[in-house]
Design a protein around this motif. Structure first.
Motif, short mmCIF file in Angstrom:
data_model
loop_
_atom_site.label_atom_id
_atom_site.label_comp_id
_atom_site.label_asym_id
_atom_site.label_seq_id
_atom_site.Cartn_x
_atom_site.Cartn_y
_atom_site.Cartn_z
N LEU A 120 0.85 -1.19 0.00
CA LEU A 120 0.00 0.00 0.00
C LEU A 120 0.89 1.25 0.00
CD1 LEU A 120 -2.90 1.13 0.15
CD2 LEU A 120 -2.68 1.09 2.64
N ARG B 147 -6.07 0.30 -4.71
CA ARG B 147 -6.09 0.80 -3.33
C ARG B 147 -7.38 0.38 -2.63
NH1 ARG B 147 -3.99 4.51 0.17
NH2 ARG B 147 -5.49 5.59 1.48
N LEU C 94 -7.76 -1.85 0.74
CA LEU C 94 -8.46 -1.33 1.92
C LEU C 94 -9.62 -2.25 2.32
CD1 LEU C 94 -8.53 2.52 1.22
CD2 LEU C 94 -6.92 1.19 2.61
N LEU D 17 -8.09 -5.32 3.98
CA LEU D 17 -7.64 -5.04 5.35
C LEU D 17 -8.82 -5.00 6.31
CD1 LEU D 17 -4.95 -2.27 4.75
CD2 LEU D 17 -4.55 -4.56 5.69
N LEU E 141 -0.13 3.98 4.96
CA LEU E 141 -0.75 3.13 6.00
C LEU E 141 -1.42 3.94 7.10
CD1 LEU E 141 2.02 0.42 6.51
CD2 LEU E 141 -0.18 0.13 5.36
N VAL F 163 -7.62 3.98 6.07
CA VAL F 163 -7.03 2.65 6.28
C VAL F 163 -7.54 2.10 7.61
CG1 VAL F 163 -4.90 1.33 6.57
CG2 VAL F 163 -4.98 3.25 4.95
N ARG F 164 -8.28 0.99 7.51
CA ARG F 164 -8.85 0.35 8.70
C ARG F 164 -8.50 -1.13 8.68
NH1 ARG F 164 -12.17 4.33 7.34
NH2 ARG F 164 -12.83 5.78 8.95
N LYS G 285 -4.40 2.29 15.03
CA LYS G 285 -5.28 1.58 14.10
C LYS G 285 -5.57 0.17 14.59
CE LYS G 285 -4.36 4.30 10.03
NZ LYS G 285 -5.73 4.70 9.74
#
Length: 171
Positions: free
Chosen positions: A91, A100, A104, A107, A121, A126-127, A153
């Motif tokens: 990423l 992207r 995402l 993730l 990141l 971004v989660r 995060k």
């Protein structure tokens, strides 16, 4: 776990990995700095630190300060994890929107086990599903707030910082 490596660890790499695994076995939260010369195997130590988390369904983030370094780490880690069933993604800010978005989504769903990236990141969108380990390479190249943003995060994830730059205790 060491069977996935096409080489043997050096005694020093082994000592560091054994120390990390000893902390896991004792139930201690990992907050460790690994300092070593360029080419000394810090990336492999990071991978070996990440494996127990990924084996238990957790996710790991490997943050590097430049796209070139992140790409190198991604290539190395992807090669070593090939055939293990662990998904490794890269990423960076240079990705196309669709790629992207796919990363995402992976993730957030927990389908990406290890993400290697740059400052990308720590972007707000971004989660992670379950960030268990944050690996920060060349940690001195990131500000305290940037490192903390990555750590936030997850739910108190473990932290492994890597550096080739000696960091003195006092000035």
């Amino acid at each position: 776990m060491l069977g996935l490596l096409p080489f043997h660890l050096t005694p020093e790499q082994r000592r560091v990995v054994d120390g990390i695994y000893g902390g896991y076995a004792a139930g201690k939260r990992l907050a460790r700095l690994v300092q070593g010369d360029v080419g000394s195997g810090k990336t492999v130590v990071g991978l070996l630190a990440a494996l127990p988390y990924m084996e238990r369904g957790g996710q790991c983030a490997f943050m590097a300060p430049t796209e070139i370094l992140a790409s190198q780490h991604h290539a190395t880690l992807s090669s070593l994890l090939d055939g293990t069933g662990h998904t490794v993604r890269l990423l960076t800010s240079g990705l196309r929107a669709r790629e992207r978005r796919d990363i995402l989504e992976g993730l957030a769903a927990g389908n990406v086990h290890l993400v290697v990236g740059t400052h990308a990141l720590i972007q707000a969108d971004v989660r992670f599903n379950r960030l268990d380990l944050a690996i920060i390479d060349e940690q001195h190249r990131f500000g305290v707030d940037q490192r903390e943003t990555l750590v936030r995060k997850g739910d108190n994830p473990h932290i492994l910082s890597l550096t080739a730059t000696p960091i003195p205790r006092t000035l």
